[in-house]
Each structure stands twice: as C-alpha cells, then as structure tokens.
Write a protein that holds these residues in place. Structure first.
Motif, PDB file in Angstrom:
ATOM      1  N   ASP A  65       0.772  -1.198  -0.003  1.00 54.78           N
ATOM      2  CA  ASP A  65       0.085   0.050   0.294  1.00 54.78           C
ATOM      3  C   ASP A  65       0.872   1.330   0.014  1.00 54.78           C
ATOM      4  O   ASP A  65       0.608   2.264  -0.560  1.00 54.78           O
ATOM      5  N   VAL A 110       2.509   1.977  -3.607  1.00 55.45           N
ATOM      6  CA  VAL A 110       1.067   2.513  -4.192  1.00 55.45           C
ATOM      7  C   VAL A 110       1.049   4.117  -3.935  1.00 55.45           C
ATOM      8  O   VAL A 110       1.033   4.883  -4.934  1.00 55.45           O
ATOM      9  N   GLU A 111       0.844   4.601  -2.757  1.00 61.85           N
ATOM     10  CA  GLU A 111       0.902   5.762  -2.360  1.00 61.85           C
ATOM     11  C   GLU A 111       1.731   6.539  -2.890  1.00 61.85           C
ATOM     12  O   GLU A 111       2.031   7.606  -3.278  1.00 61.85           O
ATOM     13  N   TYR A 146       4.304   5.959  -5.258  1.00 58.07           N
ATOM     14  CA  TYR A 146       4.195   6.005  -6.828  1.00 58.07           C
ATOM     15  C   TYR A 146       3.065   7.156  -7.161  1.00 58.07           C
ATOM     16  O   TYR A 146       3.349   8.002  -8.068  1.00 58.07           O
ATOM     17  N   PHE A 169       7.591   0.916  -8.351  1.00 58.95           N
ATOM     18  CA  PHE A 169       6.807  -0.024  -9.391  1.00 58.95           C
ATOM     19  C   PHE A 169       7.718  -1.264  -9.272  1.00 58.95           C
ATOM     20  O   PHE A 169       7.239  -2.471  -9.015  1.00 58.95           O
ATOM     21  N   TYR A 175       7.497  -3.331  -5.953  1.00 58.38           N
ATOM     22  CA  TYR A 175       6.269  -3.960  -5.809  1.00 58.38           C
ATOM     23  C   TYR A 175       6.057  -4.951  -6.574  1.00 58.38           C
ATOM     24  O   TYR A 175       5.856  -6.205  -6.161  1.00 58.38           O
ATOM     25  N   GLN A 181      -1.988  -5.217 -11.773  1.00 59.58           N
ATOM     26  CA  GLN A 181      -2.337  -4.974 -10.545  1.00 59.58           C
ATOM     27  C   GLN A 181      -1.956  -3.568  -9.804  1.00 59.58           C
ATOM     28  O   GLN A 181      -2.523  -2.875  -9.036  1.00 59.58           O
ATOM     29  N   PHE A 182      -0.555  -3.231 -10.045  1.00 61.81           N
ATOM     30  CA  PHE A 182      -0.023  -2.291  -9.363  1.00 61.81           C
ATOM     31  C   PHE A 182      -0.438  -0.902 -10.209  1.00 61.81           C
ATOM     32  O   PHE A 182      -0.975  -0.052  -9.394  1.00 61.81           O
ATOM     33  N   ALA A 212      -4.032  -0.019  -9.161  1.00 58.65           N
ATOM     34  CA  ALA A 212      -4.206   0.213  -7.650  1.00 58.65           C
ATOM     35  C   ALA A 212      -3.831   1.819  -7.384  1.00 58.65           C
ATOM     36  O   ALA A 212      -4.245   2.553  -6.817  1.00 58.65           O
ATOM     37  N   VAL A 213      -2.742   1.889  -8.384  1.00 61.23           N
ATOM     38  CA  VAL A 213      -2.187   3.692  -8.590  1.00 61.23           C
ATOM     39  C   VAL A 213      -3.244   4.239  -9.111  1.00 61.23           C
ATOM     40  O   VAL A 213      -3.665   5.495  -8.425  1.00 61.23           O
ATOM     41  N   GLU A 272      -5.987   5.046  -6.414  1.00 60.59           N
ATOM     42  CA  GLU A 272      -5.428   5.798  -5.565  1.00 60.59           C
ATOM     43  C   GLU A 272      -5.458   7.358  -5.899  1.00 60.59           C
ATOM     44  O   GLU A 272      -6.081   8.193  -5.216  1.00 60.59           O
TER      45      GLU A 272
END
Length: 158
Positions: free
Chosen positions: A32, A35-36, A38, A125, A128, A138-139, A142-143, A146
């Motif tokens: 998490d 992701v935040e 990035y 990236f 992750y 998936q990444f 998620a980005v 966000e």
C-alpha cells in the motif's frame, strides 16, 4: 493545490545522497505504501508542470516533449522537497535551468546524489513487482484507484 507528500519527502531526505540507501528504504515499504508513493510522484510531478506543457528549452529551440517533460519533472521530484518546491509553478526559464542541471548530472554521472538520481517512480513499481506481484496491471490499477480517490476527495473539499 499542493499535497504534503510527507512520506515521499521523508524517504528522499533519509536516502540522499546514497541511492543504495534509497533502494533499501524502498524495500521496506508495504504494498500500500508503494502505491501511495508512486501516486505521490505522479501528483508531485504534475504540480511542477503537466507533461503536455513542456517548458521551452533555448538550447533545443523547442519545448520539451511529453516524455521529456515527464522525465524532467520526475527528476525534479527526485531532488527532494526544497528543490521541488522551487520548481512548482516555475516559469520556462527556471525549468530550463533545471533541465540543464539534469543534463549535466547525466553527463557527469552524479549530482545531488552520489550517483545519478534514482528513477523514483520506477523504483516503487519494481519493488512492488518483485515482492508482491509480477502482474503490472495490479500495481497500475491500484495507483489509478489511489489517484481517483485523491481527485474525488479534492473535489469534495472544494
């Protein structure tokens, strides 16, 4: 609209000037958090200059392309909060001077960091993908989620 990006600036402050220290700290971040972080890079870069409005660079006698503008603004984020804050809202002349500095760093192989500035967003990236999932989608999904959540929260606050 300037977000705090506190975790990003803390990570960079704790790392500079050692890119290996940056890599080690990135490796400690949760999925998490990556992701935040990035998303922070994307947002902070856009606060310098949106990529489709590249600054005019006299040496090139042209404006930077979208890709080159994105490279510049990502590099600016990688210099830390103080440098980034000077770049936010800067005119073409100031951004051209920063571009020149980034070129000198590439040529010399070092700048504020003991080597070239690490590719901040791509490091998140890669970490992750290596540790949590090899599925690029998936990444990136998620980005995107966000960034959408941030945009919605901002719209609600206005």
């Amino acid at each position: 609209m300037t977000r705090a990006y506190a975790r990003l600036w803390e990570l960079l402050d704790a790392s500079m000037p050692d890119p290996n220290r940056f890599d080690a700290l990135v490796a400690e971040q949760s999925a998490d958090q990556l992701v935040e972080l990035y998303a922070d890079v994307i947002d902070a870069s856009a606060e310098v200059r949106v990529k489709w409005e590249g600054p005019y660079i006299p040496e090139l006698d042209a404006c930077l392309s979208e890709d080159s503008c994105e490279d510049l603004t990502d590099w600016i984020v990688g210099q830390g909060h103080d440098y980034w804050s000077r770049a936010c809202g800067a005119d073409d002349e100031a951004l051209a001077a920063m571009w020149q500095e980034s070129v000198r760093e590439r040529e010399a192989g070092r700048g504020r960091w003991t080597a070239r500035t690490p590719p901040i967003g791509p490091k998140f990236f890669s970490s992750y993908a290596r540790r949590f999932d090899n599925d690029d989608g998936q990444f990136l999904e998620a980005v995107e989620a966000e960034l959408d959540a941030r945009a919605q929260a901002l719209a609600e606050d206005e």
